[in-house]
Design a protein around this motif. Sequence first.
Motif, PDB file in Angstrom:
ATOM      1  N   TYR A 176     -22.353  16.890  -0.343  1.00 51.31           N
ATOM      2  CA  TYR A 176     -21.194  17.133  -1.404  1.00 51.31           C
ATOM      3  C   TYR A 176     -21.476  16.752  -2.909  1.00 51.31           C
ATOM      4  O   TYR A 176     -20.601  17.470  -3.410  1.00 51.31           O
ATOM      5  N   ILE A 177     -22.380  15.539  -3.486  1.00 52.48           N
ATOM      6  CA  ILE A 177     -22.568  15.791  -4.293  1.00 52.48           C
ATOM      7  C   ILE A 177     -23.425  15.036  -4.571  1.00 52.48           C
ATOM      8  O   ILE A 177     -24.248  13.911  -4.054  1.00 52.48           O
ATOM      9  N   PRO A 178     -24.009  16.047  -5.006  1.00 51.82           N
ATOM     10  CA  PRO A 178     -25.666  16.477  -5.585  1.00 51.82           C
ATOM     11  C   PRO A 178     -26.255  14.825  -6.279  1.00 51.82           C
ATOM     12  O   PRO A 178     -27.549  14.585  -6.024  1.00 51.82           O
ATOM     13  N   GLU A 179     -25.375  14.412  -7.060  1.00 50.74           N
ATOM     14  CA  GLU A 179     -25.844  13.206  -8.267  1.00 50.74           C
ATOM     15  C   GLU A 179     -26.427  11.924  -7.561  1.00 50.74           C
ATOM     16  O   GLU A 179     -26.428  11.502  -7.709  1.00 50.74           O
ATOM     17  N   VAL A 180     -26.110  11.936  -6.037  1.00 50.11           N
ATOM     18  CA  VAL A 180     -26.014  11.024  -5.263  1.00 50.11           C
ATOM     19  C   VAL A 180     -26.871  11.124  -4.408  1.00 50.11           C
ATOM     20  O   VAL A 180     -27.150  12.029  -3.764  1.00 50.11           O
ATOM     21  N   GLN A 181     -27.701  10.350  -4.640  1.00 51.00           N
ATOM     22  CA  GLN A 181     -29.498   9.831  -4.367  1.00 51.00           C
ATOM     23  C   GLN A 181     -29.780   9.529  -3.030  1.00 51.00           C
ATOM     24  O   GLN A 181     -30.379   9.321  -2.296  1.00 51.00           O
ATOM     25  N   ALA A 182     -28.969   8.233  -3.000  1.00 47.52           N
ATOM     26  CA  ALA A 182     -29.191   7.320  -2.172  1.00 47.52           C
ATOM     27  C   ALA A 182     -27.435   6.306  -1.609  1.00 47.52           C
ATOM     28  O   ALA A 182     -27.291   6.530  -2.598  1.00 47.52           O
ATOM     29  N   VAL A 183     -27.116   5.138  -0.308  1.00 42.68           N
ATOM     30  CA  VAL A 183     -27.016   4.636  -0.142  1.00 42.68           C
ATOM     31  C   VAL A 183     -27.576   3.130   0.436  1.00 42.68           C
ATOM     32  O   VAL A 183     -28.415   3.618   0.799  1.00 42.68           O
ATOM     33  N   GLN A 184     -26.686   2.770  -0.073  1.00 42.22           N
ATOM     34  CA  GLN A 184     -27.246   1.067   0.084  1.00 42.22           C
ATOM     35  C   GLN A 184     -26.442   0.430   0.766  1.00 42.22           C
ATOM     36  O   GLN A 184     -25.569  -0.203   0.134  1.00 42.22           O
ATOM     37  N   SER A 185     -27.011  -0.638   2.339  1.00 39.14           N
ATOM     38  CA  SER A 185     -25.608  -1.868   2.058  1.00 39.14           C
ATOM     39  C   SER A 185     -25.426  -3.033   0.948  1.00 39.14           C
ATOM     40  O   SER A 185     -26.538  -3.044   0.716  1.00 39.14           O
ATOM     41  N   VAL A 186     -24.184  -3.939   1.073  1.00 36.26           N
ATOM     42  CA  VAL A 186     -24.216  -5.086  -0.116  1.00 36.26           C
ATOM     43  C   VAL A 186     -24.369  -5.944   1.188  1.00 36.26           C
ATOM     44  O   VAL A 186     -23.749  -6.244   1.784  1.00 36.26           O
TER      45      VAL A 186
END
Length: 186
Positions: A176-186
């Motif tokens: 949905y959002i091409p600017e998102v490259q990755a997701v990381q856990s905090v």
Amino acid sequence: MFIQTEQTPNPATLKFLPGRTVLASGTANFSDAAAAARSPLATKLFGLPGVEGVFLGYDFVTVTKSNDQDWYQLKPSILGAIMESFTTGQPIMIDDHPSGGTPASTAAEGDSELVVQIKELIDTRVRPAVAQDGGDIVFHRFEDGVVYLEMHGSCSGCPSSTATLKAGIENMLRHYIPEVQAVQSV
């Protein structure tokens, strides 16, 4: 009062459904007895041997146990503590906030349009699914193409949480959002 229980993907946690509202809005995550001081229910649960975490959601309580405890022995005590809390009318939370919990990832003043979109997707598509498993996910920040999220409840420490973050949430956000490259856990 009848309290249902559900297994979660995390074998160290169980989801307890009292059939009543636990927190009217938001969630509350307690990782130790000191943090639980603002919740009489969480304090009572931490008083039981082997309870290592308590998470309160809209209509459920998720309890995390230590590895050396058996659910067969611990579950009746947890059910009793939850039942006592509701039948005696004790408040679930004692603090300045009526709901007592962490609010949803709603847009805040100063959020960029991109962050607003990310938070909206998390609130509408991710949080309901994660709540079904007895947990929650909290947005922390978006920086250099990376979305930083924190898992709570049964999702915290769950063996499948990395797969949930990478295969599920990351793929959905990137779609949905091409600017998102990755997701990381905090």
